[in-house]
Each structure stands twice: as C-alpha cells, then as structure tokens.
Design an enzyme around this catalytic site. Structure first.
Site, PDB file in Angstrom:
ATOM      1  N   GLY A 199       0.789  -1.240   0.000  1.00 22.18           N
ATOM      2  CA  GLY A 199       0.000   0.000   0.000  1.00 22.18           C
ATOM      3  C   GLY A 199       0.810   1.273   0.000  1.00 22.18           C
ATOM      4  O   GLY A 199       0.326   2.314   0.448  1.00 22.18           O
ATOM      5  N   LYS A 200       2.028   1.241  -0.520  1.00 28.13           N
ATOM      6  CA  LYS A 200       2.873   2.446  -0.528  1.00 28.13           C
ATOM      7  C   LYS A 200       2.273   3.519  -1.441  1.00 28.13           C
ATOM      8  O   LYS A 200       2.167   4.686  -1.059  1.00 28.13           O
ATOM      9  CB  LYS A 200       4.290   2.071  -1.000  1.00 28.13           C
ATOM     10  CG  LYS A 200       4.981   1.063  -0.090  1.00 28.13           C
ATOM     11  CD  LYS A 200       6.398   0.783  -0.531  1.00 28.13           C
ATOM     12  CE  LYS A 200       6.470   0.034  -1.845  1.00 28.13           C
ATOM     13  NZ  LYS A 200       5.891  -1.325  -1.763  1.00 28.13           N
ATOM     14  N   THR A 201       1.886   3.132  -2.652  1.00 28.52           N
ATOM     15  CA  THR A 201       1.285   4.093  -3.586  1.00 28.52           C
ATOM     16  C   THR A 201      -0.042   4.615  -3.045  1.00 28.52           C
ATOM     17  O   THR A 201      -0.354   5.810  -3.162  1.00 28.52           O
ATOM     18  CB  THR A 201       1.090   3.437  -4.958  1.00 28.52           C
ATOM     19  OG1 THR A 201       2.337   2.918  -5.419  1.00 28.52           O
ATOM     20  CG2 THR A 201       0.554   4.435  -5.971  1.00 28.52           C
ATOM     21  N   HIS A 336     -12.076  -3.472   2.319  1.00 29.91           N
ATOM     22  CA  HIS A 336     -12.401  -4.014   1.000  1.00 29.91           C
ATOM     23  C   HIS A 336     -13.798  -4.641   0.957  1.00 29.91           C
ATOM     24  O   HIS A 336     -14.365  -4.795  -0.133  1.00 29.91           O
ATOM     25  CB  HIS A 336     -11.359  -5.046   0.582  1.00 29.91           C
ATOM     26  CG  HIS A 336     -10.016  -4.450   0.293  1.00 29.91           C
ATOM     27  ND1 HIS A 336      -9.814  -3.542  -0.726  1.00 29.91           N
ATOM     28  CD2 HIS A 336      -8.807  -4.600   0.893  1.00 29.91           C
ATOM     29  CE1 HIS A 336      -8.550  -3.172  -0.746  1.00 29.91           C
ATOM     30  NE2 HIS A 336      -7.917  -3.794   0.219  1.00 29.91           N
ATOM     31  N   GLU A 417      -0.331 -36.754   1.646  1.00 33.05           N
ATOM     32  CA  GLU A 417      -0.899 -35.595   2.337  1.00 33.05           C
ATOM     33  C   GLU A 417      -1.244 -35.915   3.783  1.00 33.05           C
ATOM     34  O   GLU A 417      -1.072 -35.077   4.674  1.00 33.05           O
ATOM     35  CB  GLU A 417      -2.139 -35.079   1.592  1.00 33.05           C
ATOM     36  CG  GLU A 417      -1.871 -34.580   0.178  1.00 33.05           C
ATOM     37  CD  GLU A 417      -0.820 -33.484   0.121  1.00 33.05           C
ATOM     38  OE1 GLU A 417      -0.677 -32.731   1.115  1.00 33.05           O
ATOM     39  OE2 GLU A 417      -0.125 -33.385  -0.900  1.00 33.05           O
ATOM     40  N   HIS A 420       1.812 -35.580   5.954  1.00 35.62           N
ATOM     41  CA  HIS A 420       1.993 -34.201   6.429  1.00 35.62           C
ATOM     42  C   HIS A 420       1.044 -33.905   7.594  1.00 35.62           C
ATOM     43  O   HIS A 420       1.448 -33.347   8.628  1.00 35.62           O
ATOM     44  CB  HIS A 420       1.692 -33.200   5.305  1.00 35.62           C
ATOM     45  CG  HIS A 420       2.683 -33.202   4.187  1.00 35.62           C
ATOM     46  ND1 HIS A 420       4.035 -33.112   4.388  1.00 35.62           N
ATOM     47  CD2 HIS A 420       2.505 -33.259   2.828  1.00 35.62           C
ATOM     48  CE1 HIS A 420       4.665 -33.120   3.218  1.00 35.62           C
ATOM     49  NE2 HIS A 420       3.752 -33.214   2.259  1.00 35.62           N
ATOM     50  N   ASP A 492       8.789 -30.369  -1.236  1.00 34.81           N
ATOM     51  CA  ASP A 492       8.958 -30.522   0.212  1.00 34.81           C
ATOM     52  C   ASP A 492      10.432 -30.616   0.579  1.00 34.81           C
ATOM     53  O   ASP A 492      10.885 -29.992   1.550  1.00 34.81           O
ATOM     54  CB  ASP A 492       8.232 -31.778   0.694  1.00 34.81           C
ATOM     55  CG  ASP A 492       6.731 -31.718   0.433  1.00 34.81           C
ATOM     56  OD1 ASP A 492       6.188 -30.598   0.419  1.00 34.81           O
ATOM     57  OD2 ASP A 492       6.114 -32.777   0.243  1.00 34.81           O
TER      58      ASP A 492
END
Length: 605
Positions: A199-201, A336, A417, A420, A492
């Site tokens: 969000g600099k601009t 937003h 999966e 994990h 991974d």
C-alpha cells in the site's frame, strides 16, 4: 531544448550528405555515352557495333566491347538502316518513350524536398504552443489538480504507524506556519519502504487527498529514455512544475529504477541513469525553505539506493510499510468488504487468521475472488464458503476437476498428504492443520493447509525442526506404505533443505558451528538482483555445513517416520476416508483421532 534541436538538425544534414553520395540525382534519359554522328558512322565501318535500337531520331546501342552509346541521326540519312544491315548489326525499332521533365525533377530532388518539409514542420511545431515535436525533456508526470485523488487515510488500513508518520506531512501542508514558529523543518523527502502490495502508492495518494494540494505522480522508469540528457531534463521540468503549483506533493514510484548506486553499471561510468540521478539530487537540495513541495517516493529495494539519496536534506525520513499483522488484516478486509453484500456467516477474525503473510493487494484480490465465486453461483451475498475457497485459490491456484488421476496415484497422494497432516497434528510445536485435500489445485495434486493461531515474528529451534518434520512427513508416509519414494516430494525436500540451511548459516543453530553467520549476500546493483553469494568461510567449514544440514534433515525425517510407524493403523484408516471424501477439515481429523483414541489406540508424539 536548444541542444536537442541542434542534434536533430545535425542528424538530418548527415542523412542528406549520405544520400547525396550514395544516390545522386537521377536522369533516366542518360543511360549511355553520347557520341557524334561521324563517330557513329566510323564505328559501323569498323564493325564495332553489336546492337542498335532506333527510337525516332535517336539510336541507342551497344558496342561489341559492352559499352552503351547513344547518337542522334539526321532526317536526310535514309540509308542508315541499310548500312547497319550490311555490317551485321542487330537492329530493333521502338516508339518514342521519353521521360517527362517533371518526373525527372521529382525523382532527382524529391528526397531533398521531403527532408526540408519535415524540418519546416518541426520548426513550426517548435514555435507553436504545444511544442510536441521537442517534448522529450518534458516531464511525464500525471498532475492531479481539480481531480485530486479522492483517497483518504480512512481508505488505508493495516499500516497505522506509517499513517501517523505521514499525518505530519499533511499537517505541514495545511498549516506550515505552525511548524515554522517553533523552528521546525518538515522533511524534504519521505521514502516509503516495504514489500510489493503493502500500500505504498495508496498511502501517497491518501496524503494528497488529505492535504488537498496538487499531486504530481510519476514512475522512476519514466525518466530514462534512449536519448542522452532526457532524464535530467524531465527531472528539472518535474520540479519546476511542482514549484509553480506549490504547496504540492511529488510522488516518484519505483524510485530504485533511477536511484541505484552510481558507478556500479556493467560498463561503469557516467551513463544516462546516473545523469538523471545527479539531477534529482541537485533538485532536492535546491529547494527553498519556503517552497512547500514534499517529495514522496516508494521502493521495495532500499538496499540498492544510492547513499546520497538517503542522507538528511534529501530523503530525511524512511517510513516502513510492512506486511500487516492480524489486526491489520482484519481492518484491511473490512475496508475491501465495505459496500459489498456480505453474508452473516462471514467471520473476519477467521479470515484474518487464515491469511498470514498476505499484504493489502493479496487481501483485495481475495475479496474480489470471493465476490466472483459468489456471482458464479448466482448468490445474492458473499458467504464464508466463498471466502474460504478464495483463500485456497489464491494460495494454491484454481481447482482442476478435469484432471484425471489414476486410482493408484490417488492413493499415493492421499497417503502423502495424510503424512503431512498426522505429523503436523501429533508434533506439539507444529502449526495447526486446517485442511487436507487430494483435489488438484494449480501444479499440486493435493495439499495440506496449515494455519498458525497467531502471527509469529520469532521461531525457536524446536519449531523450525517441527516444520521440517511436517514437510518430510509426506515422503516418510510414501516409504512406509509403498516401500519406495515418489517424485511428489520434490518441493517438500527443497523447502526442508532451505530451512535447514538458514538454521545453520543465518540463525546460528548448528551444534558444531554455533552462533556463527556464514555466507554474506552480495547484491549486484546494476541488475538489481542477488547474483552471487560471497563465501566468507573455508572449504572445511563448507563441508561441516553440508554435514550439519544433512543431520538436521535426517533427524527430522526419522522423527516423522517414527510418528507414522507408531500410528500406521490410523494412517491407513484415514486414507480410506480421504480417498472417499477427497477433502478433510482440521476438525474432522481431530474427531477421527479422538475416535481412534477411544477405541484404544494410543496417540504418541
């Protein structure tokens, strides 16, 4: 401007001279040597003529040696054809086709006329008010006067500290006398630093909107062109405009495009970009104290900026616009969602927790994707389901329901999966598992989504080791169930080794190389990329680094494999459920684990 015009006129004169030497004025009627009639008759007698073409009272021919000639014949010599026949000359007769005079003039002098017309046109435009022909040195800045940015600080969220810093600038532009009475000087330049999309601009536009002053916006890349001196001329013109419109704000986006270190180019030396930077330094130093012009600039590469830009008197203040924390993400989502039909089941707290590391641009994209999904489903409101699917789409890519996966591969993906997920659930220092799916998204055949309960800024050694174990849980499950690994763990492994290397070389978490930082990053300023890593250690130390990385990865893998061996029955049962349902939420996995525990299966870490 005068310098540019002189160079252009010099270039045109060079083109004219080159054209004159290469392509002299044309005369289509003079293609051969002109001889007199007596010489022509002697040549017939000597049998020197091979071919003759009669065109009215003119003969064009070719000598036997290849030379072309032309001759005018008198009317009274009616026996010329007989003479040519008697000496075996090949004869041809053509009607008169002389080229008009106007065509000769046009072909001979047309290019010169075009060049002079072009110069006349340029001079006319130069004398006119628009001056478009020589506008190379004019600034390309977009100037907002009556149509100033309507953005205010109320439209910017998640960067409260940066807003506070910039409110001083707004106050100075509104009431400069308040500061001058106390002898205070407002910073001449403010540099907004942060990752892309934070969000600099937007902050710069909000400053202009709040201060209600003219706003001049330009990108750093718009200064530099192929013409030498254009960048410096544009900088001068930009600051002249800003002074005329003062009080005003000049905003230079992507400052690193023009503000990189001088003398670091591949050819070294004084190139066009450096001239532009020098002019920018001069202009920022040349501000009068009473000239109410504030220079805002934004960059995500402050490390490559020239040190002269960052000294006091130029960009005095550096405002960091960092990634938003949990509260910042909540406020950004609220901004937003403003004006959109949001369903009552949408929980902003949960969405903010589920988007760690997201910047403002990511969150804006998330809300937009959720709105698109709701419209696709013909809903009147955006629901929590739309937001959750939008998060997955932003993180992993869109669902690929059309991708056909063989049942054997689907089984491998399910075990991978779940490897994990189970390691993540059973290791106390691992991040909570939010979802496991074997539905392909983007380039992945499946994925396990982990969401931290809160933003973390510091990680302990145990937490990093747990993260590596979770990453290697998929590979461990493949080897445990199928007896051999697959190529599905490539990413991974890469991430696991990267974390282990950072633990050794950056965080000093090695047993044998404790509390050492190894390997300085060297930035190549001209290209703006990290091309090299300077090795500040010996070959022996490099060998120890490799051994330490391997030890960390092997230990983490053994930990993951032991957890899965201990709970192999749970792993096999859950795989059947996952293959059938394709997606399991974190709460569902917890429920199955509690059921297994109730049935007498002890869960061990």
């Amino acid at each position: 401007m005068k310098n540019v015009m002189q160079k252009l006129i010099f270039l045109i004169l060079i083109i004219i001279l080159i054209y004159t030497f290469i392509n002299p004025p044309l005369d289509l009627n003079k293609r051969a040597i002109e001889i007199n009639y007596s010489e022509f008759l002697r040549s017939i007698e000597r049998d020197e003529i091979a071919k003759a073409t009669i065109i009215d009272r003119k003969i064009e021919g070719v000598f036997k040696n290849g030379t072309k000639f032309s001759v005018t014949i008198p009317l009274q010599d009616s026996k010329i054809i007989d003479k040519l026949v008697a000496h075996n000359v090949e004869i041809d007769v053509k009607p008169q086709e002389s080229t008009p005079l106007w065509l000769n003039v046009l072909l001979g002098f047309g290019p010169y006329l075009f060049v002079f017309f072009f110069m006349w046109l340029l001079l006319r435009q130069l004398q006119g008010g628009n001056n478009q022909a020589f506008s190379f040195g004019r600034s390309r800045a977009r100037i907002f006067l009556d149509n100033k940015p309507k953005v205010t600080f109320a439209d910017v969220a998640g960067v409260e500290e940066a807003k506070e810093e910039l409110k001083e600038v707004v106050e100075f532009l509104r009431n400069p006398q308040k500061f001058r009475q106390l002898g205070a000087k407002i910073p001449k330049g403010i540099l907004l630093v942060g990752p892309p999309g934070t969000g600099k601009t937007l902050l710069a536009r909000a400053v202009a909107g709040e201060a209600n002053v003219p706003f001049l916006s330009i990108s750093g890349s718009e200064f530099v062109e192929m013409f030498v001196g254009v960048g410096a001329a544009r900088v001068r013109d930009l600051f002249n405009q800003a002074k005329r419109l003062s009080p005003s704000i000049v905003f230079i986006d992507e400052l690193d495009a023009v503000g990189r270190h001088r003398g670091a180019g591949l050819g070294g030396g004084h190139d066009e970009r450096e001239q532009t930077l020098n002019q920018l330094l001069v202009e920022m130093d040349g501000f009068d104290e009473n000239t109410n012009v504030i220079v805002l600039a934004a960059t995500n590469r402050p490390d490559i900026l020239d040190t002269a830009l960052l000294r006091p008197g130029r960009f005095d203040r550096r405002v960091v616009v960092d990634r938003p924390d949990l509260e910042g993400r909540k406020k950004i989502l609220e901004v937003h969602m403003r004006g959109k039909p949001i369903a009552k089941d949408v929980n902003i707290e949960v969405l903010a927790k589920g988007t760690p590391g997201f910047v403002g641009a990511d969150l804006a994209n998330l809300v937009n994707e959720a709105a698109i999904l709701a419209a696709r489903r013909n809903r009147k409101e955006i629901t929590m389901q739309d937001f959750e699917e939008a998060i997955e789409k932003v993180i992993a890519g869109p669902e690929k329901k059309s991708r056909i996966i063989r049942s054997s591969e689907k089984e491998i993906v399910a075990f991978h999966e779940l490897g994990h997920a189970l390691v993540g659930k059973l290791l106390p220092k691992a991040n909570p598992v939010h979802k496991v799916t074997i539905i392909p998204r983007g380039l992945a055949l499946g994925y396990t989504l982990q969401m931290p309960e809160e933003d973390r800024y510091l990680l302990t050694k145990e937490e990093l080791e747990a993260e590596i174990s979770v990453l290697l849980g998929g590979r461990a499950a493949e080897e445990l169930i199928f007896g051999q690994p697959t190529s599905g763990a490539a990413d991974d492994l890469k991430r696991a080794v990267e974390i282990a290397r950072k633990m050794i070389c950056e965080f000093g978490m090695s047993k044998r190389l404790k509390n050492l930082s190894l390997g300085d990053q060297h930035s190549e300023v001209f290209l703006g990329k990290d091309l090299m890593q300077i090795r500040n250690f010996s070959e022996d130390t490099a060998k120890i680094i490799d051994e330490e990385i391997k030890e960390i990865v092997d230990t983490a893998y053994s930990r993951a494999l032991n957890i899965l061996k201990t709970h192999e029955k749970i792993l096999r049962e859950l795989s059947k459920v996952l293959i059938e349902k394709e997606t399991l939420e974190g709460e569902e996995i917890d429920r199955y684990l509690r059921n297994f525990e109730t049935q007498g299966t002890t869960l061990k870490n």
